[in-house]
Design a protein around this motif. Structure first.
Motif, short mmCIF file in Angstrom:
data_model
loop_
_atom_site.label_atom_id
_atom_site.label_comp_id
_atom_site.label_asym_id
_atom_site.label_seq_id
_atom_site.Cartn_x
_atom_site.Cartn_y
_atom_site.Cartn_z
N TYR A 163 3.42 -10.88 52.07
CA TYR A 163 3.21 -11.00 50.55
C TYR A 163 2.74 -12.15 50.02
CZ TYR A 163 4.43 -9.90 45.72
OH TYR A 163 4.31 -9.59 44.25
N HIS A 164 1.44 -12.16 49.55
CA HIS A 164 0.76 -13.24 48.94
C HIS A 164 0.96 -14.59 49.91
CE1 HIS A 164 1.33 -12.00 44.39
NE2 HIS A 164 0.89 -11.01 45.12
N PRO A 189 8.63 -12.17 52.53
CA PRO A 189 9.57 -13.15 51.72
C PRO A 189 10.76 -12.31 51.26
CG PRO A 189 7.73 -12.31 50.60
CD PRO A 189 7.29 -12.03 52.07
N PHE A 190 10.79 -11.15 51.36
CA PHE A 190 12.09 -10.54 50.70
C PHE A 190 13.08 -10.45 51.82
CE2 PHE A 190 8.69 -8.75 48.14
CZ PHE A 190 9.27 -8.87 46.94
N CYS A 248 7.48 -23.14 52.54
CA CYS A 248 7.10 -22.36 51.32
C CYS A 248 6.04 -23.10 50.52
CB CYS A 248 8.40 -22.40 50.40
SG CYS A 248 9.46 -21.07 51.09
N SER A 251 2.91 -19.75 44.38
CA SER A 251 3.35 -18.41 44.23
C SER A 251 4.54 -18.21 43.72
CB SER A 251 3.03 -17.60 45.32
OG SER A 251 4.02 -17.80 46.10
N ASN A 252 4.64 -17.37 42.70
CA ASN A 252 6.02 -16.75 42.39
C ASN A 252 7.01 -16.54 43.54
OD1 ASN A 252 7.77 -16.09 40.22
ND2 ASN A 252 7.40 -14.01 41.15
N ILE A 253 6.63 -16.01 44.56
CA ILE A 253 7.49 -15.37 45.69
C ILE A 253 7.93 -16.63 46.37
CG2 ILE A 253 5.84 -14.84 47.22
CD1 ILE A 253 8.94 -12.85 46.65
N ALA A 269 10.49 -17.90 44.82
CA ALA A 269 11.83 -17.11 44.66
C ALA A 269 12.49 -17.65 46.14
CB ALA A 269 11.37 -15.95 44.80
N ALA A 295 12.66 -12.79 42.97
CA ALA A 295 12.28 -11.83 44.06
C ALA A 295 12.00 -10.52 42.98
CB ALA A 295 13.32 -11.99 44.83
N ASP A 335 8.93 -10.22 41.72
CA ASP A 335 7.78 -9.76 42.69
C ASP A 335 8.04 -8.35 43.32
OD1 ASP A 335 5.63 -11.88 43.60
OD2 ASP A 335 7.50 -13.31 43.43
N THR A 353 9.48 -3.50 51.07
CA THR A 353 8.83 -4.31 50.47
C THR A 353 7.32 -4.55 50.67
OG1 THR A 353 9.45 -6.16 51.68
CG2 THR A 353 10.83 -5.67 49.65
#
Lengths: 964, 160
Positions: free
Chosen positions: A254-255, A260-261, A295, A299-301, A304, B84, B87, B131
């Protein structure tokens, strides 16, 4: 032909996703969208409900039509209207054979019903059937419904099927089944307690989606019971390692970040497992460090994940290197323009200062920027941070800021919260009594009845008892300053009731004590209060009692009592009050005024609110009088229980009660209870029991009443929830209670420990130093913000502290001279005390090369390499650590049958060495290299992951999963 | 865990509301109104996070994202990470976009049940299960396909 056209349209809609809706529905949506007012919208919806009610009840509706009606019902309910008339039809739809219709039915019931609804019982059977369906989409739909609709009682009905589905060939089904099991666990842990091991097993699923989903229940389980899952640390670490090395399928990127999740969830789990566990934490250091490095900040993620890393680092056993990286990231967050990142930075800072308080200093200006930011969310987060870092040196600034903010907002919920925080901080760290009272006054004035009434009682007690010191002079100064401030505040309109009670009590008790104000001033004010807040009986009661005290003190002092006319009229009005409490108080006031000085002094001793009241229950002081009376021929007193006639009287109510049954009584009569007679002389009897207030504690009254004796010893006071530390408080206040904070004052230690942070550290410190210097030379030039920063954070930079505190005290309190000495001397004490406490950093240096080199075998990756090198036989007899750990891992599989084929093993080993990259010893590779072929790589990924997770050959489940 | 997912437009009209803890309809409406009032008062260029404790009770946070005419709102507790979740909203919107080709407010309104299907693939019982936007798409497409067969069958019967 017409039909054909319809089908054509359906086909067109279907190609768009197959979720067909009719023109009527579209019209409905459109007309609601165009509605200009809420009333118009309601009208449209009510019309629609009427239509639907009629149509839905018609017989033989085609399925397609019915489905659409249900969708319309769902839509209507979403808009806030009642669609319960259609629930039963939604339930019926779930029975349908067509998947489309069935799905719509399930969607509707999950939105309409809750697990306690009566209609659920009609669905359970369908769900059971659908869980066995061949079509996996039907199974998925049923599983969706399971988690929403199955309650504790119906879990057993579907549990066997759900467990069966855990091994379903489709990963989508496995994923949902594991989540359904998790739902069961949340609803009733005992119902699935024997199935917990399934969660561990699914962690090794070869689909990353299922593995990722399994992390949710595991996170939940670990939150509840950390210790049972310590054995999984190695597994989680190696999964995380593989994720960061991009071994998962590209679909989870992701990006440009690999899954990342999943990384975030894993870091959360590691944070739980490593909390306070040195051994477990040591296993994590390397991988967390890797995540930090890999990291990307753009990016936002990525941010995170970094934030989650910080959370993890601050939760596990501290490691200086990781703490440094965390501090770096935090400064990056705080310097960013994005409010989101600033928010996260502030939050992360709050977590990290618990471990390394010195980092707050570098960011002081950034924190103050956030405090002044227009964004409310950010502001609140910053207040939370300030709350965490409050100590006695900066409490004044922080609490003042909090109070200012509290006044500016309207949100009652947050107002209450921030008020209670102010009170808490002020009670803990107040530098002086005056300041404390002033701060409390402000809080009361602006939040009023939102604050717990106990805070008010604490304040009264504080004023009454002083700070536990013997210094009477200070106490009386405190009281007169309180009286003075209250007289001033009474001029303000609309004060909250709780605060008025405090004011009345203090004025009554101490209003005339120092002779600064004469009785008529105070009584006049009190009458005004009673008049202005005439609807509040409690305040009036306080005011009348205060009046009584003042007159009593006047009489006792031998002064002429000249009752004000307004006071007279107030008393007369209250003599006829509807409230018996007020009436009684008025009569008492009247009675007290009529007494002579001696008697008054006896019943109303001055400044005796803290004295204990000894209650002479036997009324021995009346003995002489009784004797006299008996000698004169009076009848001696016969206790009630011994009087024959009274027995009936005493049980009269009981008999009344029993009469309704009209039968013979077979059980023995109850023993007569002697009725508690009020044996205290009428005039002295207080009426606290009758007062219609939630908390019938009137501290001053307690000298009269045995009902609520004031707790004079601290252990009694401790029973109050909001505890005010009154014992030896003066000694505690003025010294930082949060000792680790002061360790920051040692700038040398900071330099050694905090390598990277050092770069921008000195510059900010210097700037504040300059401020102080310039302030010394020319008064008040420095920048407002820096001043604030200095007062907030100044407590932690040592050399400048004295001028800072001195300055503050001179500003804050009237008797600066004595006060400015107190903080200074206490600071010295504090710094002396904390100096030895700075040694702990050495203890914390666990991740230093020296210590890791002593235990290299604990590094999971080395372990992994060792395992890869070794043959399976050797692996069993491998390094001591892995051997000691492997039994735990194996325990997971104890319940699965052992069936290993040698050929499979060989495949596995080769695949594993293939994937684990350069670290592994070169071996004859069987599979191709990591190609773009997703299926191939997926399979390999899972192979490697499983091997990483379970570095052992005895892994039957693995083979079953992989090779059927 | 995720407590609720909401989509509402800038006029305050609800476009999608899903609560993972059961709440009566009136309570749901009250919460939606409360959230919308807060959202309206937020300036541009501030953070996407709101402290939702006064609306949703203790331990609740709210993350929202503003796309064109729509607010996407996720409410969740401390077991999730705010950035998160931000996102996650992005994933949700990207998936919607792939599904409807340049998704707009009308798509969400008219394909109400499909949006629910997408959401169900992402969040299951309050937990984030998927996700990966492409995985979600795959699942949704399979469901769509299965819907299409009966129509084709009917159509061929009629024409024959």
């Amino acid at each position: 032909m017409e039909q054909l056209r319809t089908f054509g349209r359906e086909l067109a809609m279907g190609s768009q996703g197959g979720f067909y809706q009719s023109k009527e529905f579209l019209d409905l949506v459109k007309s609601i969208g165009e509605a200009r007012s809420k009333a118009e919208e309601d009208r449209i919806v009510v019309n629609e409900i009427d239509t639907l009610k009629r149509r839905i009840a018609e017989p033989d509706i085609p399925k397609r039509k019915m489905k659409e009606y249900i969708i319309r019902l769902v839509y209507i309910e979403m808009l806030g209207h009642d669609a319960s008339f259609g629930y039963i039809h939604a339930v019926k739809m779930t029975h349908d054979d067509s998947l489309l219709v069935k799905r719509t039915g399930y969607l509707a019931v999950t939105l309409f019903l809750n697990e306690e609804h009566d209609l659920i019982i009609l669905i359970v059977n369908t769900i059971q059937k659908d869980l066995k369906s061949d079509n996996y989409l039907v199974v998925c739909a049923a599983l969706n419904a399971v988690c929403k609709l199955i309650n504790e009682e119906t879990i057993p009905a579907v549990l066997p099927q759900v467990v069966e589905l855990l091994a379903h060939p489709k990963e989508a089904v496995r994923k949902k089944a594991i989540m359904a099991l998790h739902c069961f666990y949340q609803k009733s842990p005992s119902s699935v307690s024997h199935l917990i091991s399934n969660f561990r097993k699914r962690l090794c699923d070869n689909d990353p989606g299922v593995m990722g989903a399994t992390l949710c229940p595991l996170f939940d389980l670990i939150t509840r019971d950390v210790n049972s899952y310590k054995d999984l640390v190695i597994s989680f670490v190696s999964i995380l390692k593989q994720v960061t090395e991009r071994r998962l399928s590209k679909a989870y990127d992701y990006h440009q970040m690999p899954a990342p999740f999943i990384q975030i969830k894993l870091l959360k789990i590691l944070a739980l497992l490593g909390s306070g566990d040195k051994q477990a934490s040591e296993n994590m250091y390397t991988v967390v460090g890797d995540v930090f490095r890999k990291c990307d900040f753009s990016s936002n993620i990525g941010n995170a994940v970094l934030y989650e890393c910080i959370c993890c680092v601050s939760s596990i056993y501290p490691n200086p290197k990781l703490l440094d990286s965390a501090a770096d990231i935090i400064s990056r967050f705080l310097k960013s323009d994005s409010h989101n990142l600033k928010y996260m930075g502030i939050d992360a800072l709050g977590r990290l200062i618990k471990i390394s308080p010195e980092i707050a200093e570098q960011h002081q200006l950034a924190v103050i920027d956030c405090l002044e930011d227009p964004d409310d969310t950010l502001k609140r987060k910053t207040f939370e941070l300030l709350y965490k870092m409050t100590k006695s040196t900066n409490v004044e600034v922080i609490v003042d800021r909090m109070i200012d903010y509290m006044i500016s907002i309207n949100d009652n919920h947050y107002k209450t919260e921030i008020a209670s925080r102010c009170v808490e901080l002020a009670e803990q760290f107040a530098p002086s009594n005056q300041w404390f009272i002033q701060a409390m006054n402000k809080v009361f004035e602006h939040t009023g009845d939102l604050v717990n009434i106990k805070v008010a009682h604490n304040l009264m007690r504080l004023i009454a008892e002083g700070f536990g010191e013997d210094d009477d002079n200070a106490d009386s100064k405190l009281r007169s300053s309180a009286v003075e401030s209250y007289l001033r505040i009474l001029g303000e309109p609309k004060l909250p009731s709780g605060f008025l009670q405090v004011i009345c009590w203090v004025l009554g008790e101490y209003g005339t004590a120092d002779g600064m104000f004469c009785a008529s001033d105070i009584t006049g004010k009190l009458c005004d209060v009673a008049e202005a807040y005439s609807s509040d009986d409690t305040v009036k009661a306080y005011a009348v009692t205060a009046l009584m005290k003042i007159y009593a003190f006047e009489i006792a002092a031998g002064r002429e009592v000249d009752m004000l006319t307004e006071c007279q009229s107030l008393m007369e009005e209250l003599l006829a009050s509807h409230s018996t409490d007020l009436q009684q108080r008025a009569y008492e006031l009247q009675g007290v005024i009529g007494l002579d000085a001696h008697a008054v002094e006896f019943i109303m001793p001055s400044d005796a609110s803290c004295e204990d009241i000894e209650v002479d229950k036997d009324l021995s002081f009346l003995d002489g009088y009784i004797q006299e009376a008996i000698e004169k021929g009076a009848q001696p007193y016969i206790p009630e229980s011994e009087r024959p006639g009274v027995l009936n009287m005493g049980n009269f109510r009981n008999q009344d009660h029993h009469e309704s049954s009209h039968g013979l009584r077979f059980e023995a009569y109850e023993l007569p209870k002697p009725a508690v007679q009020p044996r205290i002389p009428r005039a002295l009897l207080p009426s606290t029991e009758i007062v219609p207030v939630p908390e019938p504690v009137y501290p001053r009254e307690t000298y009269q009443t045995p009902v609520t004796p004031i707790p004079s010893n601290p252990s009694d006071a401790g029973s109050a929830e909001l505890k005010l530390r009154l014992d030896g408080v003066q000694k505690k206040w003025g010294r930082p209670t949060y000792t680790p904070e002061t360790s920051t004052s040692n700038s040398t230690s900071q330099k050694t420990v905090n390598g990277a942070a050092q770069v921008d550290g000195p510059s900010t410190v210097n700037s504040t130093r300059e401020t102080y210097a310039s302030r010394k030379l020319q008064v008040e030039i420095s920048h407002e913000k820096q001043k604030l920063a200095a007062s907030l954070f100044g407590g932690s930079s040592k050399p400048e502290k004295r001028p800072a505190t001195g300055h503050k005290v001179s500003k804050a309190s009237s008797h600066m001279l004595e006060k400015s000495h107190v903080p200074n001397s206490s600071m010295e004490v504090a710094s002396e005390k904390t100096a030895p406490a700075q040694t702990p950093p050495d203890l914390l240096d666990l991740g230093e090369p020296t210590s890791t080199s002593t235990a290299p075998s604990l590094d999971p990756f080395k372990q992994l390499e060792v395992l890869l090198d070794a043959t399976q036989d050797a692996s069993a007899a491998n390094s001591a650590t892995s051997a000691s750990r492997s039994p735990d891992v194996m325990a997971l599989y104890a319940d699965t049958p052992v069936g290993i084929h040698n050929k499979d093993e060989a495949d596995l080993l080769s695949g594993m060495s293939n994937m684990s990259g350069a670290t592994a010893r070169p071996q004859p590779t069987k599979g191709s290299s990591k190609g773009p072929n997703p299926k191939d790589s997926l399979e390999k990924d899972s192979l490697v992951r499983q091997m990483g997770v379970k570095p052992s050959s005895q892994n039957p489940n693995l083979f079953k999963d992989l090779l059927g | 865990m995720i407590k609720a997912v909401m989509v509402m437009n800038t006029q305050g009209k609800t476009r999608l509301a899903k609560f993972y803890e059961y709440l009566p309809v009136e309570k749901q409406q009250e919460l939606i109104r409360g959230i919308f009032a807060v959202l309206c008062s937020r300036a541009e260029n501030v953070s996407n996070f709101i402290d939702a404790e006064s609306i949703f009770g203790p331990d609740s946070r709210l993350v929202y994202k503003h796309f064109a005419t729509l607010y996407f709102v996720f409410v969740f507790d401390s077991s999730e990470n705010e950035l998160a979740v931000l996102d996650l909203i992005q994933v949700f919107v990207e998936t919607l976009d792939k599904c409807f080709q340049n998704v707009c407010e009308l798509d969400i309104v008219f394909n109400y049940s499909k949006v629910h299907t997408i959401l169900d693939e992402m969040i299951f019982g309050g937990q984030v299960v998927e996700t990966s936007s492409s995985e979600i798409m795959k699942a949704v497409e399979e469901i769509s396909k299965s819907f299409l067969y009966p129509f084709l069958l009917c159509l061929s019967k009629k024409t024959c």
